[in-house]
Design a protein around this motif. Sequence first.
Motif, PDB file in Angstrom:
ATOM      1  N   ILE A  24      68.088  33.966  45.831  1.00 17.85           N
ATOM      2  CA  ILE A  24      66.953  35.009  44.849  1.00 17.85           C
ATOM      3  C   ILE A  24      65.412  34.345  44.465  1.00 17.85           C
ATOM      4  N   LEU A  25      65.639  32.487  44.221  1.00 22.40           N
ATOM      5  CA  LEU A  25      64.749  32.022  43.660  1.00 22.40           C
ATOM      6  C   LEU A  25      63.342  31.816  44.154  1.00 22.40           C
ATOM      7  N   PRO A  26      64.090  31.310  45.688  1.00 24.63           N
ATOM      8  CA  PRO A  26      62.937  31.405  46.406  1.00 24.63           C
ATOM      9  C   PRO A  26      62.414  32.537  47.008  1.00 24.63           C
ATOM     10  N   PHE A  27      63.149  33.579  47.061  1.00 25.25           N
ATOM     11  CA  PHE A  27      62.047  34.804  46.966  1.00 25.25           C
ATOM     12  C   PHE A  27      61.604  35.395  46.437  1.00 25.25           C
ATOM     13  N   ILE A  28      62.033  34.946  45.161  1.00 21.01           N
ATOM     14  CA  ILE A  28      60.712  35.728  44.070  1.00 21.01           C
ATOM     15  C   ILE A  28      59.615  34.215  44.292  1.00 21.01           C
ATOM     16  N   GLY A  29      59.771  33.620  44.058  1.00 22.77           N
ATOM     17  CA  GLY A  29      59.008  31.839  44.326  1.00 22.77           C
ATOM     18  C   GLY A  29      57.538  32.166  45.310  1.00 22.77           C
ATOM     19  N   THR A  30      57.969  33.021  46.305  1.00 22.23           N
ATOM     20  CA  THR A  30      56.804  33.356  47.428  1.00 22.23           C
ATOM     21  C   THR A  30      57.037  34.322  47.490  1.00 22.23           C
ATOM     22  N   ILE A  31      57.163  35.542  46.286  1.00 19.89           N
ATOM     23  CA  ILE A  31      56.743  37.046  46.123  1.00 19.89           C
ATOM     24  C   ILE A  31      55.454  36.455  45.257  1.00 19.89           C
ATOM     25  N   VAL A  32      55.692  35.814  44.179  1.00 23.01           N
ATOM     26  CA  VAL A  32      55.275  35.390  42.834  1.00 23.01           C
ATOM     27  C   VAL A  32      53.710  34.726  43.981  1.00 23.01           C
ATOM     28  N   THR A  33      53.668  33.545  44.885  1.00 23.78           N
ATOM     29  CA  THR A  33      52.151  33.524  45.317  1.00 23.78           C
ATOM     30  C   THR A  33      52.001  34.103  46.202  1.00 23.78           C
ATOM     31  N   ALA A  34      52.897  34.653  46.665  1.00 22.06           N
ATOM     32  CA  ALA A  34      51.467  36.091  47.886  1.00 22.06           C
ATOM     33  C   ALA A  34      51.088  36.872  46.369  1.00 22.06           C
ATOM     34  N   LEU A  35      51.926  37.216  45.258  1.00 29.78           N
ATOM     35  CA  LEU A  35      51.162  38.220  44.847  1.00 29.78           C
ATOM     36  C   LEU A  35      49.488  37.474  43.807  1.00 29.78           C
ATOM     37  N   VAL A  36      49.693  36.351  43.810  1.00 27.53           N
ATOM     38  CA  VAL A  36      48.829  35.284  43.375  1.00 27.53           C
ATOM     39  C   VAL A  36      47.781  34.747  44.276  1.00 27.53           C
ATOM     40  N   THR A  37      48.191  34.645  45.455  1.00 31.87           N
ATOM     41  CA  THR A  37      47.364  34.850  46.011  1.00 31.87           C
ATOM     42  C   THR A  37      46.297  36.134  46.385  1.00 31.87           C
ATOM     43  N   TRP A  38      47.322  37.240  47.524  1.00 27.40           N
ATOM     44  CA  TRP A  38      46.616  38.676  46.480  1.00 27.40           C
ATOM     45  C   TRP A  38      45.264  39.018  45.798  1.00 27.40           C
ATOM     46  N   PHE A  39      45.189  38.313  44.540  1.00 27.95           N
ATOM     47  CA  PHE A  39      44.834  38.752  43.191  1.00 27.95           C
ATOM     48  C   PHE A  39      43.647  37.564  44.299  1.00 27.95           C
ATOM     49  N   PHE A  40      43.171  36.420  43.910  1.00 30.51           N
ATOM     50  CA  PHE A  40      42.740  35.410  44.116  1.00 30.51           C
ATOM     51  C   PHE A  40      41.623  35.789  45.045  1.00 30.51           C
ATOM     52  N   ALA A  41      42.793  36.393  46.834  1.00 33.50           N
ATOM     53  CA  ALA A  41      41.450  36.335  47.841  1.00 33.50           C
ATOM     54  C   ALA A  41      41.077  38.039  47.346  1.00 33.50           C
ATOM     55  N   ARG A  42      41.461  38.546  47.154  1.00 33.67           N
ATOM     56  CA  ARG A  42      40.596  40.157  46.158  1.00 33.67           C
ATOM     57  C   ARG A  42      39.524  39.968  45.580  1.00 33.67           C
ATOM     58  N   ARG A  43      39.503  39.089  45.210  1.00 42.61           N
ATOM     59  CA  ARG A  43      38.293  38.862  44.208  1.00 42.61           C
ATOM     60  C   ARG A  43      37.359  38.207  44.942  1.00 42.61           C
ATOM     61  N   LYS A  44      37.820  36.930  45.494  1.00 39.30           N
ATOM     62  CA  LYS A  44      36.266  36.901  46.813  1.00 39.30           C
ATOM     63  C   LYS A  44      36.877  37.512  47.418  1.00 39.30           C
ATOM     64  N   THR A  45      36.744  38.531  48.179  1.00 37.60           N
ATOM     65  CA  THR A  45      36.540  39.472  49.023  1.00 37.60           C
ATOM     66  C   THR A  45      36.057  40.513  48.391  1.00 37.60           C
ATOM     67  N   ASN A  46      35.774  41.027  47.327  1.00 37.59           N
ATOM     68  CA  ASN A  46      34.896  41.582  46.454  1.00 37.59           C
ATOM     69  C   ASN A  46      33.794  40.992  46.015  1.00 37.59           C
ATOM     70  N   ALA A  47      33.479  39.648  45.328  1.00 42.18           N
ATOM     71  CA  ALA A  47      32.734  38.486  45.639  1.00 42.18           C
ATOM     72  C   ALA A  47      31.362  39.331  46.947  1.00 42.18           C
ATOM     73  N   GLU A  48      32.588  38.115  48.022  1.00 41.64           N
ATOM     74  CA  GLU A  48      31.647  38.756  49.083  1.00 41.64           C
ATOM     75  C   GLU A  48      30.660  39.917  49.349  1.00 41.64           C
ATOM     76  N   ALA A  49      31.906  40.821  49.133  1.00 39.01           N
ATOM     77  CA  ALA A  49      31.028  42.615  49.325  1.00 39.01           C
ATOM     78  C   ALA A  49      30.020  42.535  48.797  1.00 39.01           C
ATOM     79  N   LYS A  50      29.786  41.967  47.510  1.00 38.65           N
ATOM     80  CA  LYS A  50      28.793  42.218  46.687  1.00 38.65           C
ATOM     81  C   LYS A  50      27.775  41.317  46.744  1.00 38.65           C
ATOM     82  N   MET A  51      28.266  40.412  47.731  1.00 35.02           N
ATOM     83  CA  MET A  51      26.693  39.534  48.008  1.00 35.02           C
ATOM     84  C   MET A  51      26.215  40.467  49.256  1.00 35.02           C
TER      85      MET A  51
END
Length: 94
Positions: A5-32
């Motif tokens: 369970i711990l590696p699975f939760i770690g993977t999910i948290v990493t994926a969520l953090v990556t998705w969050f920052f990637a979304r901000r980057k994608t929004n910034a690129e779209a705005k530019m």
Amino acid sequence: MLEYILPFIGTIVTALVTWFFARRKTNAEAKMAEIDAEVKAAEFYKSLLDDAMKRLENAITTINNQDAKIQMLLSEIEHLTDELKKFKQLNGKI
């Protein structure tokens, strides 16, 4: 079970953090990209207006030249009409 369970939760948290920052980057690129498109559109319309101004100035210059020629021709017609009247008076036709 906890070791699965711990590696699975770690993977999910990493994926969520990556998705969050990637979304901000994608929004910034779209705005530019949107800003770049607006700048290009503004430059395009500016070039159209500059071209229209040049054409308008050329047309105004041409009209002014033609007006000057018309005034010169009217003056010449008046002078020739006066000369014709004088000629007719000298020949006794009036």
